[in-house]
Design a protein around this motif. Structure first.
Motif, mmCIF file in Angstrom:
data_model
loop_
_atom_site.group_PDB
_atom_site.id
_atom_site.type_symbol
_atom_site.label_atom_id
_atom_site.label_comp_id
_atom_site.label_asym_id
_atom_site.label_seq_id
_atom_site.Cartn_x
_atom_site.Cartn_y
_atom_site.Cartn_z
ATOM 1 N N LEU A 245 -6.800 -1.909 7.414
ATOM 2 C CA LEU A 245 -7.825 -1.540 6.733
ATOM 3 C C LEU A 245 -8.113 -2.844 6.924
ATOM 4 C CD1 LEU A 245 -5.324 -0.017 3.647
ATOM 5 C CD2 LEU A 245 -6.720 1.525 4.964
ATOM 6 N N ASN B 185 -11.111 9.766 -4.924
ATOM 7 C CA ASN B 185 -11.605 9.966 -3.623
ATOM 8 C C ASN B 185 -13.243 9.802 -3.588
ATOM 9 O OD1 ASN B 185 -10.151 11.710 -3.035
ATOM 10 N ND2 ASN B 185 -10.586 11.590 -1.301
ATOM 11 N N ASP C 256 0.568 4.941 0.867
ATOM 12 C CA ASP C 256 -0.276 5.758 1.906
ATOM 13 C C ASP C 256 -0.284 7.252 1.788
ATOM 14 O OD1 ASP C 256 1.705 5.395 3.746
ATOM 15 O OD2 ASP C 256 0.296 4.540 5.009
ATOM 16 N N LEU D 13 -8.513 3.371 -2.848
ATOM 17 C CA LEU D 13 -7.617 2.826 -3.382
ATOM 18 C C LEU D 13 -7.414 1.966 -4.670
ATOM 19 C CD1 LEU D 13 -7.945 1.644 0.143
ATOM 20 C CD2 LEU D 13 -5.186 1.367 -0.210
ATOM 21 N N ILE E 62 0.644 -1.053 0.499
ATOM 22 C CA ILE E 62 0.072 -0.336 0.241
ATOM 23 C C ILE E 62 0.297 0.931 -0.076
ATOM 24 C CG2 ILE E 62 -2.092 1.614 1.287
ATOM 25 C CD1 ILE E 62 -2.666 -1.855 2.324
ATOM 26 N N VAL F 185 -3.743 4.415 -2.245
ATOM 27 C CA VAL F 185 -4.417 5.088 -1.442
ATOM 28 C C VAL F 185 -4.764 6.197 -1.636
ATOM 29 C CG1 VAL F 185 -6.047 6.482 0.678
ATOM 30 C CG2 VAL F 185 -3.953 4.154 0.768
ATOM 31 N N VAL G 87 -12.440 5.192 3.173
ATOM 32 C CA VAL G 87 -10.926 5.172 2.144
ATOM 33 C C VAL G 87 -11.118 4.473 0.662
ATOM 34 C CG1 VAL G 87 -9.161 5.507 3.621
ATOM 35 C CG2 VAL G 87 -9.227 3.289 3.194
ATOM 36 N N ALA H 134 -10.430 2.028 7.187
ATOM 37 C CA ALA H 134 -9.379 2.381 7.869
ATOM 38 C C ALA H 134 -9.884 2.935 9.195
ATOM 39 C CB ALA H 134 -8.260 3.905 7.161
#
Length: 502
Positions: free
Chosen positions: A170, A274, A162, A202, A160, A212, A200, A190
């Motif tokens: 997660l 997002n 981030d 991804l 990941i 992310v 979140v 999260a």
């Protein structure tokens, strides 16, 4: 499921053979079969595992297969995630828990069953992958209940990035292909602090390396309900009215109107990065007492399972607890999801003893239609009431669950009873209510009445084999054997008559 009564075991709904079914984990279609994975705990002192059940022809004739995932090494629990189809077969995304670095509690005390619902505890959470190259070969069942199917191969934890939004733990990953993200998109929770969590987003091109995008944001008039979210899901659906491709985000939240309950609902919009450009506000998926944390399958059609029973700890239910809802076919029409069950009447007749389905077309412009569910002692254990404005489910104890109805061209009602589960579908599936039945005796009949000017235009009852035998007065093995002999003799005589042309 808060009662202490001995609940009748479902015949057509998925439940664990023994132990507590804790959540639907993933499901997939392949070669005409539907494979369902669910998280369960064989006993309060054991870690959670993933079980596997398959229906090869009728979606209610479930065969139990070997488990697919179990804790290894220092792992405590294996928690729910999702299943996806790939060019190589099937991949499972799951969450493993391990003791935190500074955990002082013993491993036994860190079991999910020992930690309050929604709490993190002194545990670390990690998303991992597993691969199944030939899921059709997973039909053999070992004599040893601890056996894990050898066709499942762990691939290890995902990586990941981030840097855009730091995350540590997660959980509940939902993974689907998505062209806007250049490959794949994941919704996950999260965990923050002991009890908080946020959704979140991804993205990935290869399902192993993930970036992310950031915490889920809504753009528009829609608002995310208050409280800690659970089990975020995402699906891609075509709106059959507008023809638009839409992202449907499903989330479960605490229900502020029902203490210790959860409410599952959805937004419809377009996900970019997002940010969900929401075209609708949060809409409930089910208005009953006991539907939560759904999982969605997509392969041509869109199917959903939900968990029936919010809390896994239930006293007095024998060796099992909780089940999954019937598989529901979803249709998106003008920004609203409609739910339907297909093949249930044939399943009730062919695979159940005590199942009941009642379907009807109504005229409730005036008055109301009342359906009382009776157990074998003749007691009313659940009542469904339908009016022009709402449909409700009331049980022998506790509050009534109510759902508003929109104006419809025709009023329809379907009631599906299977052991401890009642699923109600109103007005073509625009509204559903799922509730457990609080009774020690299995369902026996439905008494339906049209009152105060309402009308039942057409109605049909479908009943399980044991109910049919009881209704025919065949209450002993001798009477049933006599009935079968007479039926065979009558069939033989009819065949001879047709052959002789008389």
């Amino acid at each position: 499921m808060e009662n202490s009564l001995r609940l009748t075991r479902p015949e057509l709904h998925i439940t664990a053979e023994t132990g507590v079914l804790e959540a639907p984990a993933g499901a997939i279609f392949t070669d005409g079969a539907i494979h369902v994975f669910h998280q369960f705990r064989p006993s309060p002192t054991s870690g959670s595992k993933w079980a596997h059940q398959v229906a090869s022809s009728v979606a209610y004739d479930w065969d139990v297969c070997d488990d697919v995932l179990a804790p290894e090494g220092d792992e405590i629990d294996i928690l729910a995630g999702s299943a996806v189809g790939t060019d190589e077969g099937v991949e499972l995304f799951f969450v493993s828990t391990t003791p935190d670095e500074d955990a002082s509690e013993s491993k036994a005390k860190l079991l999910g069953s020992e930690i309050s619902h929604g709490d993190k505890g002194s545990r670390r959470f990690r998303i991992q992958r597993a691969a199944i190259n030939d899921i059709n070969a997973m039909i053999e069942v070992s004599d040893d209940p601890s056996t894990i199917d050898p066709h499942v191969r762990r691939l290890g934890p995902i990586t990941i990035d981030d840097s855009a939004f730091p995350v540590r733990d997660l959980v509940t990953p939902c993974v689907i292909p998505h062209e806007r993200f250049g490959g794949w998109v994941m919704l996950a929770l999260a965990l923050e602090g002991e009890t908080d969590a946020r959704i979140v987003v991804l993205s990935s091109t290869d399902r192993q390396n993930w970036k992310v995008e950031g915490p889920l944001k809504l753009e528009g008039d829609a608002q995310i309900p208050a409280g800690r979210p659970f089990a975020p899901r995402i699906a891609r659906m075509d709106d059959v009215v507008t023809g638009e491709h839409k992202d449907v985000v499903v989330v479960t939240f605490p229900d502020e109107t029902k203490p210790a309950r959860e409410a599952a609902g959805y937004f419809v919009g377009t996900l970019e990065g997002n940010t969900l450009h929401a075209a609708t506000d949060f809409q409930a998926l089910d208005h009953g007492h006991d539907f939560t944390r759904p999982r969605i399958i997509q392969n041509g059609s869109t199917i959903m399972f939900g968990l029936v029973g919010t809390h896994p700890q239930v006293e007095g239910v024998g060796s099992w607890a909780n089940c999954l809802s019937a598989p529901r076919h979803l249709t998106l029409a003008d920004g609203k999801i409609y739910q339907d069950i297909v093949g249930a009447p044939a399943a009730v007749r062919g695979f159940s003893d005590y199942g009941i389905i009642y379907t009807a077309q109504l005229d409730a412009s005036e008055g109301k239609v009342v359906a009382d569910l009776l157990n074998q002692d003749g007691e009313t254990v659940l009542t469904v009431t339908y009016t022009a404005d709402e449909v409700s489910v009331s049980r022998s104890e506790g509050p009534t669950a109510t759902a508003p109805l929109d104006d419809a061209d025709s009023d329809t009602l379907a009631i599906f009873i299977d052991g401890p589960v009642c699923e109600v579908f109103a007005d073509g599936g625009s509204v559903t209510l799922t509730s457990t039945i609080l009774s020690e005796q299995p369902a026996s009949s439905i008494d339906v009445r049209a009152l105060d000017g309402a009308k039942i235009i057409a109605g049909m009852r479908t009943k399980g084999k044991e109910i049919q035998r009881r209704n025919a007065g065949l209450t002993s093995p001798e009477e049933q054997e006599l009935f079968m002999r007479e039926a065979l003799l009558a069939d033989h005589e009819l065949s001879n008559t047709e052959e002789n042309g008389t």
